[in-house]
Design an enzyme around this catalytic site. Structure first.
Site, mmCIF file in Angstrom:
data_model
loop_
_atom_site.group_PDB
_atom_site.id
_atom_site.type_symbol
_atom_site.label_atom_id
_atom_site.label_comp_id
_atom_site.label_asym_id
_atom_site.label_seq_id
_atom_site.Cartn_x
_atom_site.Cartn_y
_atom_site.Cartn_z
ATOM 1 N N THR A 1 -0.862 1.776 6.970
ATOM 2 C CA THR A 1 -0.788 0.559 6.167
ATOM 3 C C THR A 1 -0.767 -0.646 7.103
ATOM 4 O O THR A 1 -0.188 -0.569 8.188
ATOM 5 C CB THR A 1 0.455 0.554 5.254
ATOM 6 O OG1 THR A 1 0.550 -0.739 4.635
ATOM 7 C CG2 THR A 1 1.738 0.837 6.003
ATOM 8 N N GLY A 2 -1.417 -1.708 6.685
ATOM 9 C CA GLY A 2 -1.476 -2.897 7.542
ATOM 10 C C GLY A 2 -2.802 -3.596 7.318
ATOM 11 O O GLY A 2 -3.517 -3.268 6.367
ATOM 12 N N THR A 3 -3.148 -4.527 8.179
ATOM 13 C CA THR A 3 -4.421 -5.238 8.025
ATOM 14 C C THR A 3 -5.552 -4.280 8.379
ATOM 15 O O THR A 3 -5.769 -3.934 9.547
ATOM 16 C CB THR A 3 -4.436 -6.503 8.896
ATOM 17 O OG1 THR A 3 -3.270 -7.258 8.560
ATOM 18 C CG2 THR A 3 -5.674 -7.350 8.639
ATOM 19 N N GLY A 4 -6.274 -3.848 7.340
ATOM 20 C CA GLY A 4 -7.195 -2.728 7.458
ATOM 21 C C GLY A 4 -8.283 -2.872 8.503
ATOM 22 O O GLY A 4 -8.709 -1.882 9.101
ATOM 23 N N THR B 1 0.875 -1.185 0.000
ATOM 24 C CA THR B 1 0.000 0.000 0.000
ATOM 25 C C THR B 1 0.905 1.227 0.000
ATOM 26 O O THR B 1 1.991 1.186 0.584
ATOM 27 C CB THR B 1 -0.861 -0.019 1.274
ATOM 28 O OG1 THR B 1 -1.779 -1.096 1.169
ATOM 29 C CG2 THR B 1 -1.620 1.279 1.484
ATOM 30 N N ARG C 1 -14.918 -6.415 -0.260
ATOM 31 C CA ARG C 1 -14.275 -5.941 0.975
ATOM 32 C C ARG C 1 -13.567 -4.592 0.754
ATOM 33 O O ARG C 1 -12.875 -4.386 -0.232
ATOM 34 C CB ARG C 1 -13.258 -6.994 1.433
ATOM 35 C CG ARG C 1 -12.476 -6.612 2.688
ATOM 36 C CD ARG C 1 -11.116 -6.064 2.350
ATOM 37 N NE ARG C 1 -10.284 -5.886 3.540
ATOM 38 C CZ ARG C 1 -9.182 -5.146 3.560
ATOM 39 N NH1 ARG C 1 -8.785 -4.519 2.485
ATOM 40 N NH2 ARG C 1 -8.468 -5.032 4.668
ATOM 41 N N VAL C 2 -13.777 -3.688 1.691
ATOM 42 C CA VAL C 2 -13.092 -2.392 1.665
ATOM 43 C C VAL C 2 -12.242 -2.297 2.924
ATOM 44 O O VAL C 2 -12.710 -2.620 4.017
ATOM 45 C CB VAL C 2 -14.115 -1.235 1.601
ATOM 46 C CG1 VAL C 2 -13.419 0.106 1.747
ATOM 47 C CG2 VAL C 2 -14.897 -1.278 0.288
ATOM 48 N N GLY C 3 -10.990 -1.861 2.762
ATOM 49 C CA GLY C 3 -10.085 -1.742 3.911
ATOM 50 C C GLY C 3 -10.121 -0.365 4.530
ATOM 51 O O GLY C 3 -11.073 0.405 4.332
ATOM 52 N N ASP C 4 -9.075 -0.053 5.272
ATOM 53 C CA ASP C 4 -8.994 1.235 5.969
ATOM 54 C C ASP C 4 -8.541 2.373 5.051
ATOM 55 O O ASP C 4 -8.830 3.541 5.321
ATOM 56 C CB ASP C 4 -8.003 1.125 7.132
ATOM 57 C CG ASP C 4 -6.602 0.753 6.630
ATOM 58 O OD1 ASP C 4 -6.495 -0.197 5.809
ATOM 59 O OD2 ASP C 4 -5.621 1.398 7.039
#
Ligand code: ASP
Length: 325
Positions: free
Chosen positions: A243-246, A192, A220-223
């Site tokens: 950045t990371g697991t949203g 990201t 799916r939508v992340g952060d």
């Protein structure tokens, strides 16, 4: 005659004082800072060739940002242009080179925020907009909304003359392979991209762009496109990109949390960033990192993964590009 002479001396005296003050003022206002990331994750020793490729691309992005800000460009301009450089590179999980979703295509998320007036724009789940960060800026500046998704975002981008590409443009062999592996078991994808900037006018901006997580399902939508989770900017505190697991970053509203700790608890930028990453995120067993800049030009990185592609450049000439812990 004598009066005229005294009068001229007084005028020259005032003018020179004014020029000195003006120079001082314009020098003071020239402070700027750029921080970028190219994702956090299991980044350990890479081959020299890979290190050079990442270094060169991050360096190119920083140098472009430097010239934008030096020439009076705004924080929002710099964030957008820097992220476009990274989106256009297949090295990162954003734009070209994005990871594959379980539908076997790239579905992209991005957001941008202007700390001067708290305006923001985002797109989520887009499959055909070449530069999602540009679309996010258009949403911020040319619509009355904050977030547009999927086909609606695409329609909006077309109406505004943004470049539309077939999904194959984003797809690379490398990401396809890691998707195929991920279908069998979980993959650790990273890449990201994000950018935070303080410009010479004292304004902050933040932006983030991503393909999300490999093999993500059900739209799916992340952060990354969520204001307050993956991206936040407020001139009265700081600008943050994550950045990371949203899923963890959404639940903790990480980017806004950092800003709130500075605003209400008066923590320093680094203290606030470390508290959220090493305390709150770790408590939930979340993984990732963030970059931040405050309104004085202080910068911070914080991450709890093996590494994070990151770099900064400041108006005093300091520049660094790092990958590992
Ligand atoms: N935060 C992104 C997401 O969850 C992924 C990443 O930063 O690697 O969509």
């Amino acid at each position: 005659m004598k009066h005229l002479k005294i009068f001229s001396i007084i005028i020259i005296f005032f003018l020179s004082g004014f020029t000195q003050n003006y120079n001082k003022l314009s020098k003071e206002k020239k402070t700027y800072a750029i921080v970028i990331h190219g994702g956090a994750g299991n980044i350990t020793k890479m081959t020299e060739e890979y290190e050079k490729a990442y270094y060169d691309k991050l360096n190119e992005a920083l140098i472009l940002g430097d010239s934008i800000l030096k020439n009076g460009g705004t924080a929002v301009d710099a964030v957008e242009q820097i992220i476009m450089v990274l989106e256009n590179s297949p090295l990162f999980n954003a734009g070209k080179g994005a990871v594959f979703s379980n539908r076997g295509i790239c579905e992209l998320d991005a957001s941008i925020m202007n700390g001067e007036n708290l305006t923001a724009g985002a797109v989520a789940g887009v499959t055909d907009i070449k530069n999602p960060i540009k679309a996010a800026r258009f949403v911020m500046e040319k619509s009355q909304h904050v977030m547009l998704t999927g086909s609606g975002a695409s329609e909006f981008a077309k109406l505004n003359g943004l470049e539309i590409v077939p999904n194959e443009y984003f797809q690379t062999e490398k990401r396809k392979k890691s998707w195929e592996k991920a279908v069998e078991n979980e993959a650790d994808a990273h890449g990201t991209v994000g950018c935070v900037v303080l410009d010479t006018y004292g304004n902050l901006a933040a932006g983030t762009s991503t393909g999300g997580l490999t093999n993500k399902k059900y739209g799916r939508v992340g952060d990354s496109p969520i204001i307050g989770a993956g991206t936040y900017a407020d001139n009265s505190s700081c600008a943050v990109s994550c950045t990371g697991t949203g899923e963890f970053f959404i639940r903790l509203a990480v980017a806004h949390e950092v800003s709130a700790l500075i605003k209400y608890k008066k923590l320093s930028l680094q203290e606030a960033a470390d508290f959220v990453i090493h305390n709150e995120l770790e408590k939930l067993k979340g993984d990732g990192g963030l970059i931040a800049v405050d309104n004085k030009g202080n910068i911070a990185f914080s991450f709890n993964t093996e590494g994070m592609f990151r770099g900064y450049l400041k108006s005093d000439g300091k520049k660094e590009i790092l990958f590992y812990k």
